[in-house]
Design an enzyme around this catalytic site. Sequence first.
Site, PDB file in Angstrom:
ATOM      1  N   HIS A  73      35.701  10.778  28.597  1.00 40.55           N
ATOM      2  CA  HIS A  73      36.352   8.939  29.440  1.00 40.55           C
ATOM      3  C   HIS A  73      35.949   9.108  31.290  1.00 40.55           C
ATOM      4  O   HIS A  73      35.567  10.065  31.808  1.00 40.55           O
ATOM      5  CB  HIS A  73      37.650  10.027  29.476  1.00 40.55           C
ATOM      6  CG  HIS A  73      38.869  10.391  28.545  1.00 40.55           C
ATOM      7  ND1 HIS A  73      39.301   9.756  27.294  1.00 40.55           N
ATOM      8  CD2 HIS A  73      38.674  11.547  27.906  1.00 40.55           C
ATOM      9  CE1 HIS A  73      39.387  10.023  26.595  1.00 40.55           C
ATOM     10  NE2 HIS A  73      39.353  11.237  26.743  1.00 40.55           N
ATOM     11  N   ASP A 316      36.365  16.315  26.459  1.00 39.18           N
ATOM     12  CA  ASP A 316      36.813  15.542  26.244  1.00 39.18           C
ATOM     13  C   ASP A 316      37.337  15.126  28.218  1.00 39.18           C
ATOM     14  O   ASP A 316      38.562  15.622  28.522  1.00 39.18           O
ATOM     15  CB  ASP A 316      38.565  16.507  25.841  1.00 39.18           C
ATOM     16  CG  ASP A 316      39.222  15.280  25.617  1.00 39.18           C
ATOM     17  OD1 ASP A 316      39.472  14.305  26.049  1.00 39.18           O
ATOM     18  OD2 ASP A 316      40.568  15.619  25.200  1.00 39.18           O
TER      19      ASP A 316
HETATM   20  O1  DOR Z   1      44.171  15.031  28.447  1.00 41.70           O
HETATM   21  C1  DOR Z   1      43.914  13.898  27.841  1.00 41.70           C
HETATM   22  N1  DOR Z   1      43.502  13.360  28.264  1.00 41.70           N
HETATM   23  N2  DOR Z   1      44.459  13.993  26.266  1.00 41.70           N
HETATM   24  C2  DOR Z   1      43.960  12.624  25.796  1.00 41.70           C
HETATM   25  O2  DOR Z   1      44.116  12.906  24.259  1.00 41.70           O
HETATM   26  C3  DOR Z   1      44.054  11.542  27.072  1.00 41.70           C
HETATM   27  C4  DOR Z   1      42.764  12.550  27.992  1.00 41.70           C
HETATM   28  C5  DOR Z   1      43.000  11.166  29.143  1.00 41.70           C
HETATM   29  O3  DOR Z   1      42.006   9.599  28.940  1.00 41.70           O
HETATM   30  O4  DOR Z   1      43.353  10.978  30.469  1.00 41.70           O
HETATM   31 ZN    ZN Z   2      40.141  12.666  25.112  1.00 36.98          ZN
END
Ligand code: DOR
Ligand code: ZN
Length: 434
Positions: A73, A316
């Site tokens: 992200h 992630d």
């Molecule tokens: O922990 C997470 N953070 N899980 C997600 O699915 C989204 C992500 C975020 O965008 O911060």
């Molecule tokens: Zn994610």
Amino acid sequence: MLVLIKNGRVIDPGNLDGIVDILIKDGKISEIKEHKSGVRGQGSRVGDQGSEVRIIDASGKIVTPGLIDMHVHLREPGHEYKETIKSGCLAAAHGGFTAICPMPNTNPVNDNGQITEYILNKAAIADTVRVYPVAAISKGLNGKSLCEYGELKEAGAIALSDDGNPVSNSQLMRRAMEYAKGFSMPIISHCEDLDLVANGVVNEGAVATSMGLAGIPNAAESTMIMRDIALYELTASHLHIAHVSTKESVLAIRNAKKRGVKVTAETAPHYFTLTEDTIKGYNTNAKMNPPLRSSQDREAILKGLADGIIDVIATDHAPHSYIEKEVEFDQAANGIIGLETSVSLSLKLVHDGVISLTGLVEKMSTNPAKILGLNIGIKTGRPADITIIDPDRSYKIDSSKFQSLSRNTPFNGWDMKGKAVLTMVGGKILFDEI
Ligand code: DOR
Ligand code: ZN
């Protein structure tokens, strides 16, 4: 300018494994030679033009095709105080990645070609690692109407995901899979049954109860994985399961693969390194979605990695600032950063005998490339996207030195063995600690 990477053990699964010298010219791999003969002119000059050559001595190191993090992200557009495309790309380079796939939950959401183009323009300006945007499955991640996949693909999106949100409506998911198939775009599914999650914020179980926090059962993830596998069998499309965290999920994927279903799956370093115990003391830097699970779940993830049921390690990487993390636990944002710790945490799997070095390269480079349809590898004529890893380098993780704009990691201060020490994209050295 020529670059010669010499004396390293090149591991490019299915292609090369051995002590090899690699000559890079004009950003491309121009010669590959077995170490015993060596590339011509290992002194200060090489090649017929007599150009200067930069020599990188990779003795004792592992040279791999560039690592790919297919789940990150970046917070641009919208939340640039957490991460920009540039800072995220720099974090990737320092973590050993040559390519990253940013998820669409930005503001505005990457649900149309203009946003995809915006991201790619910013990535071009950053001019560091390669950026392959993942666009949204549904408009505004609302789970109600599908985006225009043709437009998104034409703009440069590589895959589709509503990551952060599940696609709760099964009919919409079916149509998404059918529609995406026409454009050969994988669907990356964030599997979560929101009714089962209810108001849960951590793994359901004794730790949650003792802390007075509402829990999320494993079934919130595994039931949706089973649904998506069923839809995948119905549509024969291309399904990749994001951030697998439970033993039931591993079993569901194992059973699917056993009957020949070509679903693929990823997990993140925190799920194979930590358990729910890490949240004790209300540590919001251990809060993410899906949550850290039990030690049995962690064991199942390790086994899934070892026997190839889990194809990919992705971070992630989810940057959040103090504003979102230094609050009551149940109010804190989900997610931890991972780009600058992933290689070291994954190397621990190698040191612990869970996977081989080849397995690590498969999960961090070869398999993500296959899933995304990227042409990579240490082959003559290919762009020189290369990562060099020192599997034995000891160091302490210091988040204050991160390139990421955020600091939300539970791994700060950890003593690690092994790290990425050089990252090269298109022949350009972006990070060098060799
Ligand atoms: O922990 C997470 N953070 N899980 C997600 O699915 C989204 C992500 C975020 O965008 O911060
Ligand atoms: Zn994610």
